[in-house]
Write a protein that holds these residues in place. Structure first.
Motif, mmCIF file in Angstrom:
data_model
loop_
_atom_site.group_PDB
_atom_site.id
_atom_site.type_symbol
_atom_site.label_atom_id
_atom_site.label_comp_id
_atom_site.label_asym_id
_atom_site.label_seq_id
_atom_site.Cartn_x
_atom_site.Cartn_y
_atom_site.Cartn_z
ATOM 1 N N LYS A 70 0.825 -1.209 0.000
ATOM 2 C CA LYS A 70 0.000 0.000 0.000
ATOM 3 C C LYS A 70 0.861 1.263 0.000
ATOM 4 C CE LYS A 70 -4.058 -1.861 2.418
ATOM 5 N NZ LYS A 70 -4.838 -1.797 3.690
ATOM 6 N N ALA A 71 2.051 1.180 0.611
ATOM 7 C CA ALA A 71 2.958 2.335 0.666
ATOM 8 C C ALA A 71 3.625 2.597 -0.679
ATOM 9 C CB ALA A 71 4.022 2.111 1.738
ATOM 10 N N GLY A 72 3.470 1.660 -1.633
ATOM 11 C CA GLY A 72 4.008 1.867 -2.969
ATOM 12 C C GLY A 72 5.080 0.890 -3.402
ATOM 13 N N PHE A 73 5.532 0.035 -2.489
ATOM 14 C CA PHE A 73 6.587 -0.900 -2.848
ATOM 15 C C PHE A 73 6.103 -1.880 -3.910
ATOM 16 C CE2 PHE A 73 8.006 0.638 1.262
ATOM 17 C CZ PHE A 73 9.364 0.850 1.024
ATOM 18 N N GLU A 74 6.964 -2.124 -4.888
ATOM 19 C CA GLU A 74 6.601 -3.009 -5.997
ATOM 20 C C GLU A 74 6.464 -4.453 -5.512
ATOM 21 O OE1 GLU A 74 8.040 -4.016 -10.547
ATOM 22 O OE2 GLU A 74 9.543 -3.425 -9.071
ATOM 23 N N THR A 75 7.391 -4.886 -4.676
ATOM 24 C CA THR A 75 7.326 -6.234 -4.138
ATOM 25 C C THR A 75 7.470 -6.185 -2.622
ATOM 26 O OG1 THR A 75 9.724 -6.591 -4.338
ATOM 27 C CG2 THR A 75 8.339 -7.228 -6.224
ATOM 28 N N ALA A 76 6.832 -7.119 -1.948
ATOM 29 C CA ALA A 76 6.937 -7.267 -0.497
ATOM 30 C C ALA A 76 6.832 -8.758 -0.211
ATOM 31 C CB ALA A 76 5.850 -6.487 0.212
ATOM 32 N N GLU A 77 7.903 -9.344 0.333
ATOM 33 C CA GLU A 77 7.965 -10.790 0.482
ATOM 34 C C GLU A 77 8.402 -11.204 1.885
ATOM 35 O OE1 GLU A 77 9.769 -12.805 -3.234
ATOM 36 O OE2 GLU A 77 10.821 -10.881 -3.056
ATOM 37 N N GLN A 78 7.841 -12.304 2.342
ATOM 38 C CA GLN A 78 8.326 -12.962 3.551
ATOM 39 C C GLN A 78 9.276 -14.057 3.118
ATOM 40 O OE1 GLN A 78 5.441 -14.050 6.589
ATOM 41 N NE2 GLN A 78 6.553 -15.926 7.041
ATOM 42 N N LYS A 79 10.552 -13.928 3.484
ATOM 43 C CA LYS A 79 11.553 -14.904 3.107
ATOM 44 C C LYS A 79 11.528 -16.102 4.064
ATOM 45 C CE LYS A 79 13.283 -12.305 -0.216
ATOM 46 N NZ LYS A 79 13.211 -12.699 -1.641
ATOM 47 N N GLU A 80 12.299 -17.112 3.732
ATOM 48 C CA GLU A 80 12.383 -18.302 4.571
ATOM 49 C C GLU A 80 13.006 -17.964 5.928
ATOM 50 O OE1 GLU A 80 11.314 -21.505 4.043
ATOM 51 O OE2 GLU A 80 10.280 -20.574 2.341
ATOM 52 N N PRO A 81 12.527 -18.605 7.004
ATOM 53 C CA PRO A 81 13.138 -18.383 8.322
ATOM 54 C C PRO A 81 14.622 -18.739 8.305
ATOM 55 C CG PRO A 81 11.072 -19.588 8.523
ATOM 56 C CD PRO A 81 11.407 -19.548 7.059
ATOM 57 N N ARG A 82 15.390 -18.023 9.122
ATOM 58 C CA ARG A 82 16.824 -18.273 9.221
ATOM 59 C C ARG A 82 17.203 -18.527 10.683
ATOM 60 N NH1 ARG A 82 19.956 -16.839 4.770
ATOM 61 N NH2 ARG A 82 21.751 -16.428 6.133
ATOM 62 N N LEU A 83 18.246 -19.316 10.878
ATOM 63 C CA LEU A 83 18.764 -19.706 12.182
ATOM 64 C C LEU A 83 17.721 -20.503 12.982
ATOM 65 C CD1 LEU A 83 20.778 -16.481 13.163
ATOM 66 C CD2 LEU A 83 21.513 -18.463 11.792
ATOM 67 N N GLU A 84 18.112 -20.883 14.187
ATOM 68 C CA GLU A 84 17.230 -21.703 15.017
ATOM 69 C C GLU A 84 17.242 -21.201 16.452
ATOM 70 O OE1 GLU A 84 18.658 -25.684 14.626
ATOM 71 O OE2 GLU A 84 17.894 -25.942 12.577
ATOM 72 N N GLY A 85 16.271 -21.688 17.233
ATOM 73 C CA GLY A 85 16.211 -21.342 18.649
ATOM 74 C C GLY A 85 15.949 -19.870 18.855
ATOM 75 N N ALA A 86 16.578 -19.304 19.895
ATOM 76 C CA ALA A 86 16.350 -17.900 20.244
ATOM 77 C C ALA A 86 16.827 -16.945 19.153
ATOM 78 C CB ALA A 86 17.059 -17.579 21.556
ATOM 79 N N ALA A 87 17.746 -17.404 18.310
ATOM 80 C CA ALA A 87 18.280 -16.535 17.249
ATOM 81 C C ALA A 87 17.422 -16.565 15.987
ATOM 82 C CB ALA A 87 19.707 -16.962 16.903
ATOM 83 N N ALA A 88 16.434 -17.431 15.914
ATOM 84 C CA ALA A 88 15.617 -17.569 14.703
ATOM 85 C C ALA A 88 14.894 -16.273 14.365
ATOM 86 C CB ALA A 88 14.618 -18.703 14.887
ATOM 87 N N TYR A 89 14.834 -15.962 13.097
ATOM 88 C CA TYR A 89 14.131 -14.755 12.647
ATOM 89 C C TYR A 89 13.656 -14.955 11.217
ATOM 90 C CZ TYR A 89 18.181 -13.558 9.783
ATOM 91 O OH TYR A 89 19.164 -13.581 8.833
ATOM 92 N N ILE A 90 12.785 -14.051 10.766
ATOM 93 C CA ILE A 90 12.231 -14.087 9.418
ATOM 94 C C ILE A 90 12.473 -12.733 8.761
ATOM 95 C CG2 ILE A 90 10.133 -14.360 8.034
ATOM 96 C CD1 ILE A 90 8.955 -15.885 10.480
ATOM 97 N N PRO A 91 13.077 -12.708 7.562
ATOM 98 C CA PRO A 91 13.229 -11.426 6.850
ATOM 99 C C PRO A 91 11.956 -11.068 6.080
ATOM 100 C CG PRO A 91 14.975 -13.025 6.291
ATOM 101 C CD PRO A 91 13.860 -13.776 6.924
ATOM 102 N N LEU A 92 11.500 -9.834 6.253
ATOM 103 C CA LEU A 92 10.453 -9.261 5.410
ATOM 104 C C LEU A 92 11.124 -8.229 4.523
ATOM 105 C CD1 LEU A 92 7.645 -8.601 8.095
ATOM 106 C CD2 LEU A 92 8.091 -10.700 6.810
ATOM 107 N N VAL A 93 11.050 -8.425 3.212
ATOM 108 C CA VAL A 93 11.830 -7.605 2.284
ATOM 109 C C VAL A 93 10.903 -6.924 1.282
ATOM 110 C CG1 VAL A 93 13.675 -7.602 0.569
ATOM 111 C CG2 VAL A 93 13.761 -9.210 2.499
#
Length: 208
Positions: free
Chosen positions: A181-204
């Motif tokens: 809605k803000a105008g970005f051409e693409t907006a994607e949820q990438k695959e989760p990275r790392l495990e345990g407490a360090a696990a995170y997901i990139p939104l790009v």
């Protein structure tokens, strides 16, 4: 105590017990998740201009400076405590003196000192939860980015279990929709990275 600490996690308040505790929690460890997020960045531009929202203890900041040799780096950190720590960091002082790196306490929804279409990368790890209203922050990010520039938000599932009056944005699908809605051409949820407490997901998201 939980709600008070959660509030301080957004911006530790100097001189308070909860602020001190939140800063210690966020400064502990090696920042392995934020450093990993930097290693996953696809940035082909030489000497890029980078904006980091919420650099905190500076793990990702140091990694981006080392990896990409930016010509300009804006650190947007509303916490006085973290900003002070970064300004006193011996590894960063030279870049501050050379005016490559600057640290700002401004709210990221209004960064008028950064020109339109001038930024190659906006990086924000564990930050998007607190951006309210999210659409205003995303429109400002869009304004700053060059065509082809990216904004990368690292998120953690554990945020969905926190106080939702403070951790406002924890529905990743809604976040992605707001990016479009803000105008970005693409907006994607990438695959989760790392495990345990360090696990995170990139939104790009990418500007056309």
């Amino acid at each position: 105590m939980g709600a008070s600490l959660a509030k301080q996690m957004r911006s530790p308040e100097p001189g308070t017990c909860m602020g001190w505790m939140a800063q210690k929690i966020m400064s502990s460890g090696s920042g392995v998740d934020s450093v990993d997020a930097v290693s996953a960045l696809k940035l082909a531009v030489e000497a890029p201009t980078i904006v980091e929202l919420g650099p905190g203890a500076g793990y990702a900041m140091r990694s981006m400076i080392s990896s990409f040799s930016p010509s300009r780096f804006y650190g947007i950190e509303i916490s006085d405590a973290f900003r002070k720590g970064l300004s006193e960091d011996e590894a960063l002082k030279e870049l501050i003196e050379k005016k490559v790196l600057s640290l700002h306490g401004d709210d990221a929804k209004d960064l008028g000192f950064i020109p339109d279409n001038s930024v190659d990368l906006i990086f924000a790890h564990n930050v998007i939860y607190f951006l309210d209203p999210l659409d205003v922050y995303l429109k400002e990010a869009y304004r700053m980015l060059k065509p082809g520039g990216q904004a990368v938000f690292g998120v953690k599932q554990v945020a969905q279990t926190m106080d939702q009056s403070i951790y406002i944005n924890t529905d990743w699908d809604v976040c992605l929709e707001e990016m479009k809605k803000a105008g970005f051409e693409t907006a994607e949820q990438k695959e989760p990275r790392l495990e345990g407490a360090a696990a995170y997901i990139p939104l790009v998201c990418t500007k056309k």
